[in-house]
Scaffold this motif. Sequence first.
Motif, PDB file in Angstrom:
ATOM      1  N   THR A  88       0.850  -1.190   0.000  1.00 36.62           N
ATOM      2  CA  THR A  88       0.000   0.000   0.000  1.00 36.62           C
ATOM      3  C   THR A  88       0.887   1.243   0.000  1.00 36.62           C
ATOM      4  O   THR A  88       1.953   1.264   0.597  1.00 36.62           O
ATOM      5  CB  THR A  88      -0.930   0.006   1.230  1.00 36.62           C
ATOM      6  OG1 THR A  88      -0.153  -0.189   2.421  1.00 36.62           O
ATOM      7  CG2 THR A  88      -1.957  -1.111   1.117  1.00 36.62           C
ATOM      8  N   THR A  92       0.683   8.295  -0.695  1.00 29.57           N
ATOM      9  CA  THR A  92      -0.654   8.862  -0.466  1.00 29.57           C
ATOM     10  C   THR A  92      -1.025   8.977   1.006  1.00 29.57           C
ATOM     11  O   THR A  92      -2.090   9.498   1.334  1.00 29.57           O
ATOM     12  CB  THR A  92      -1.725   8.000  -1.161  1.00 29.57           C
ATOM     13  OG1 THR A  92      -1.676   6.658  -0.632  1.00 29.57           O
ATOM     14  CG2 THR A  92      -1.503   7.957  -2.658  1.00 29.57           C
ATOM     15  N   LYS A  93      -0.179   8.505   1.906  1.00 22.05           N
ATOM     16  CA  LYS A  93      -0.519   8.573   3.326  1.00 22.05           C
ATOM     17  C   LYS A  93      -0.304   9.993   3.866  1.00 22.05           C
ATOM     18  O   LYS A  93       0.595  10.710   3.435  1.00 22.05           O
ATOM     19  CB  LYS A  93       0.308   7.566   4.119  1.00 22.05           C
ATOM     20  CG  LYS A  93      -0.199   6.136   3.960  1.00 22.05           C
ATOM     21  CD  LYS A  93       0.479   5.192   4.927  1.00 22.05           C
ATOM     22  CE  LYS A  93      -0.197   3.825   4.900  1.00 22.05           C
ATOM     23  NZ  LYS A  93      -0.160   3.213   3.580  1.00 22.05           N
ATOM     24  N   THR A  94      -1.149  10.359   4.829  1.00 19.75           N
ATOM     25  CA  THR A  94      -1.120  11.717   5.356  1.00 19.75           C
ATOM     26  C   THR A  94      -0.823  11.727   6.856  1.00 19.75           C
ATOM     27  O   THR A  94      -1.118  10.775   7.567  1.00 19.75           O
ATOM     28  CB  THR A  94      -2.475  12.410   5.119  1.00 19.75           C
ATOM     29  OG1 THR A  94      -3.505  11.695   5.810  1.00 19.75           O
ATOM     30  CG2 THR A  94      -2.808  12.458   3.638  1.00 19.75           C
ATOM     31  N   PRO A  98      -5.034  11.158  10.047  1.00 20.08           N
ATOM     32  CA  PRO A  98      -4.337   9.929   9.649  1.00 20.08           C
ATOM     33  C   PRO A  98      -5.230   8.704   9.568  1.00 20.08           C
ATOM     34  O   PRO A  98      -4.883   7.741   8.878  1.00 20.08           O
ATOM     35  CB  PRO A  98      -3.273   9.759  10.744  1.00 20.08           C
ATOM     36  CG  PRO A  98      -3.857  10.440  11.939  1.00 20.08           C
ATOM     37  CD  PRO A  98      -4.614  11.610  11.391  1.00 20.08           C
ATOM     38  N   ASN A 101      -6.086   7.158   6.402  1.00 20.45           N
ATOM     39  CA  ASN A 101      -5.135   6.204   5.822  1.00 20.45           C
ATOM     40  C   ASN A 101      -5.662   4.773   5.888  1.00 20.45           C
ATOM     41  O   ASN A 101      -5.271   3.928   5.069  1.00 20.45           O
ATOM     42  CB  ASN A 101      -3.788   6.289   6.550  1.00 20.45           C
ATOM     43  CG  ASN A 101      -3.069   7.609   6.299  1.00 20.45           C
ATOM     44  OD1 ASN A 101      -3.299   8.269   5.286  1.00 20.45           O
ATOM     45  ND2 ASN A 101      -2.219   8.001   7.232  1.00 20.45           N
ATOM     46  N   ARG A 104      -7.618   4.435   2.805  1.00 18.93           N
ATOM     47  CA  ARG A 104      -6.702   4.339   1.659  1.00 18.93           C
ATOM     48  C   ARG A 104      -6.076   2.948   1.588  1.00 18.93           C
ATOM     49  O   ARG A 104      -5.984   2.340   0.516  1.00 18.93           O
ATOM     50  CB  ARG A 104      -5.615   5.409   1.782  1.00 18.93           C
ATOM     51  CG  ARG A 104      -6.157   6.834   1.736  1.00 18.93           C
ATOM     52  CD  ARG A 104      -5.047   7.880   1.779  1.00 18.93           C
ATOM     53  NE  ARG A 104      -5.607   9.216   1.705  1.00 18.93           N
ATOM     54  CZ  ARG A 104      -5.662  10.070   2.734  1.00 18.93           C
ATOM     55  NH1 ARG A 104      -5.152   9.717   3.907  1.00 18.93           N
ATOM     56  NH2 ARG A 104      -6.201  11.262   2.599  1.00 18.93           N
ATOM     57  N   ASN A 105      -5.627   2.441   2.729  1.00 20.92           N
ATOM     58  CA  ASN A 105      -5.050   1.094   2.764  1.00 20.92           C
ATOM     59  C   ASN A 105      -6.031   0.050   2.254  1.00 20.92           C
ATOM     60  O   ASN A 105      -5.658  -0.859   1.507  1.00 20.92           O
ATOM     61  CB  ASN A 105      -4.644   0.737   4.202  1.00 20.92           C
ATOM     62  CG  ASN A 105      -3.239   1.194   4.543  1.00 20.92           C
ATOM     63  OD1 ASN A 105      -2.460   1.543   3.670  1.00 20.92           O
ATOM     64  ND2 ASN A 105      -2.915   1.197   5.816  1.00 20.92           N
ATOM     65  N   PHE A 125      -1.262   2.500   9.252  1.00 18.02           N
ATOM     66  CA  PHE A 125      -1.797   3.816   8.892  1.00 18.02           C
ATOM     67  C   PHE A 125      -0.924   4.954   9.417  1.00 18.02           C
ATOM     68  O   PHE A 125      -0.947   6.060   8.878  1.00 18.02           O
ATOM     69  CB  PHE A 125      -3.231   3.962   9.412  1.00 18.02           C
ATOM     70  CG  PHE A 125      -3.339   4.200  10.895  1.00 18.02           C
ATOM     71  CD1 PHE A 125      -3.365   5.486  11.416  1.00 18.02           C
ATOM     72  CD2 PHE A 125      -3.424   3.129  11.776  1.00 18.02           C
ATOM     73  CE1 PHE A 125      -3.460   5.706  12.785  1.00 18.02           C
ATOM     74  CE2 PHE A 125      -3.521   3.338  13.143  1.00 18.02           C
ATOM     75  CZ  PHE A 125      -3.541   4.626  13.651  1.00 18.02           C
ATOM     76  N   ASP A 126      -0.131   4.706  10.474  1.00 17.11           N
ATOM     77  CA  ASP A 126       0.706   5.767  11.037  1.00 17.11           C
ATOM     78  C   ASP A 126       2.132   5.732  10.494  1.00 17.11           C
ATOM     79  O   ASP A 126       3.043   6.323  11.072  1.00 17.11           O
ATOM     80  CB  ASP A 126       0.730   5.677  12.571  1.00 17.11           C
ATOM     81  CG  ASP A 126       1.111   4.287  13.079  1.00 17.11           C
ATOM     82  OD1 ASP A 126       1.321   3.377  12.255  1.00 17.11           O
ATOM     83  OD2 ASP A 126       1.193   4.103  14.313  1.00 17.11           O
ATOM     84  N   GLN A 127       2.310   5.091   9.365  1.00 15.25           N
ATOM     85  CA  GLN A 127       3.635   4.941   8.750  1.00 15.25           C
ATOM     86  C   GLN A 127       4.397   6.259   8.599  1.00 15.25           C
ATOM     87  O   GLN A 127       5.596   6.300   8.892  1.00 15.25           O
ATOM     88  CB  GLN A 127       3.480   4.257   7.386  1.00 15.25           C
ATOM     89  CG  GLN A 127       4.767   4.089   6.602  1.00 15.25           C
ATOM     90  CD  GLN A 127       4.520   3.545   5.201  1.00 15.25           C
ATOM     91  OE1 GLN A 127       3.393   3.541   4.719  1.00 15.25           O
ATOM     92  NE2 GLN A 127       5.556   3.071   4.550  1.00 15.25           N
ATOM     93  N   ARG A 320       5.703  12.755  -0.254  1.00 17.32           N
ATOM     94  CA  ARG A 320       4.324  12.356  -0.004  1.00 17.32           C
ATOM     95  C   ARG A 320       3.404  13.397  -0.625  1.00 17.32           C
ATOM     96  O   ARG A 320       3.710  14.592  -0.640  1.00 17.32           O
ATOM     97  CB  ARG A 320       4.039  12.190   1.497  1.00 17.32           C
ATOM     98  CG  ARG A 320       4.558  10.889   2.069  1.00 17.32           C
ATOM     99  CD  ARG A 320       4.185  10.693   3.518  1.00 17.32           C
ATOM    100  NE  ARG A 320       4.640  11.802   4.345  1.00 17.32           N
ATOM    101  CZ  ARG A 320       3.838  12.780   4.789  1.00 17.32           C
ATOM    102  NH1 ARG A 320       2.556  12.772   4.507  1.00 17.32           N
ATOM    103  NH2 ARG A 320       4.339  13.745   5.528  1.00 17.32           N
TER     104      ARG A 320
END
Length: 469
Positions: A88, A92-94, A98, A101, A104-105, A125-127, A320
């Motif tokens: 994933t 695109t992660k924010t 968050p 995300n 999105r995932n 999600f917290d990547q 990003r």
Amino acid sequence: DVYANGGANDVQEVAYALATAVCYVRQLAQRNIDIHTIAKSMMFTFSLGANFFMEIAKLRALRVLWARIMEAFGAEEADRAVHVHGRTSAFTKTVYDPYVNLLRNTTQAFSGVVGGLNSLEVSPFDQPIRKSDDFSRRIARNIQVMLQTEFELRQPVDPVGGSWYVETLAAELCEKIWAEFQTIESKGGIVAALKEGYPQAQVKAILDERFKNLAFRKDVAVGNNMYANMTEELLDPKPENQETLRQKRAAQIDEYLAGAEADAVVKAQATLEASTTEPGALIGLIELGALQKLTIRQIRKALDAGDISSETIEPITAHRWTEQFEALRMRTENYKQRMKDNVKVFLANMGPIPQHKPRADFSTGFFEVGAFEVIKNDGHETTADAAKAARESGADVVVICSTDDTYPELVPPLAKELKETMPNVTVILAGAPPKDLEPVYREAGVDDFISVRANCYEILNTLQDKKGM
């Protein structure tokens, strides 16, 4: 992943990955490795982006084109398949909002499975924020579990096979990817193209276009360039002590090197310095050096001394999608914390609520993206009342909100009074003016206009500069 995280589009990702794979095949063949062994040893890894159907089509196009390439190398039909691993997207992660995300995932993983991935990695999600914790890792795993056991996505052999839309999209992608792949080949392959800087320039152009679409809000990143949550508290980054980690790792390396025999190390270094670039000859010498406990740095230094230099190219920097808007908002929040102040935006709402509300709501969302303080009201009957309220608010920015029909009568006197009584204020009109009225409004004192066609990022950044953030 390098291309995807640099901002590349799907055509570039696949074309450059194929060109790299072809480079590997040729190099392995020079080392007398047969095509069957090469085919079984090759794996592609791709980031899964936000465009659901495009990601499915990308993976289908990859399989078609790889089969064509392997056939050209003389591979049997059984060796023309490809193992594809998907991740994933990190691009695109924010950082803000968050938990979006997670959505999105889910869609990205869904598209990968439908597109025919062999293996999949759902990143937490917290990547982009921190070293992931038990909760975020568990949620990431559970997305895969749900797709497997509750959605039963592994049951259909080819879920989108025969779909006119997906098949057509994949066919169009194939043509564009093949054309870009041939461009790389015409330049002498991926290494020559990278030395020239061609892929880097192409990826940078797409990245700039992505940033521009976000700035003008043609693309929407929830919680970032639109629908900002003004009450949001950022996740705890849980920072690690890098110096402590560095010292710990350095001690481990020292302990490892303590077991090395000095004479063997010197001999291995001399062997590497005298080595040759003859295909197949070098890797054994590197292996020997590693067995004698040479570090990667020592091996590289020995090769450089032997005039076997590294390939040097301009790197593609990881980005990003929302990093510019995140930096914009962070700049405001840091200033607020430091100076106990903010850019104050007063909405000069004119007339009754139904008259001004649509543009007042739009303006509120526009400026809250930068975490500015928006001062609202239920409307003013006269321009004098609006100007007085604006002065009393101590605003840095005044946004005139009403309708196109009322602007010719309202804007000139209100803008003029604001500029005369608040010389440092920035006056903005909500809405795109007709061409014949724009110079009239500007002459009266309007500094800028906000609408769906405005560059949100640039306007907010300019206001931050003026505030001295």
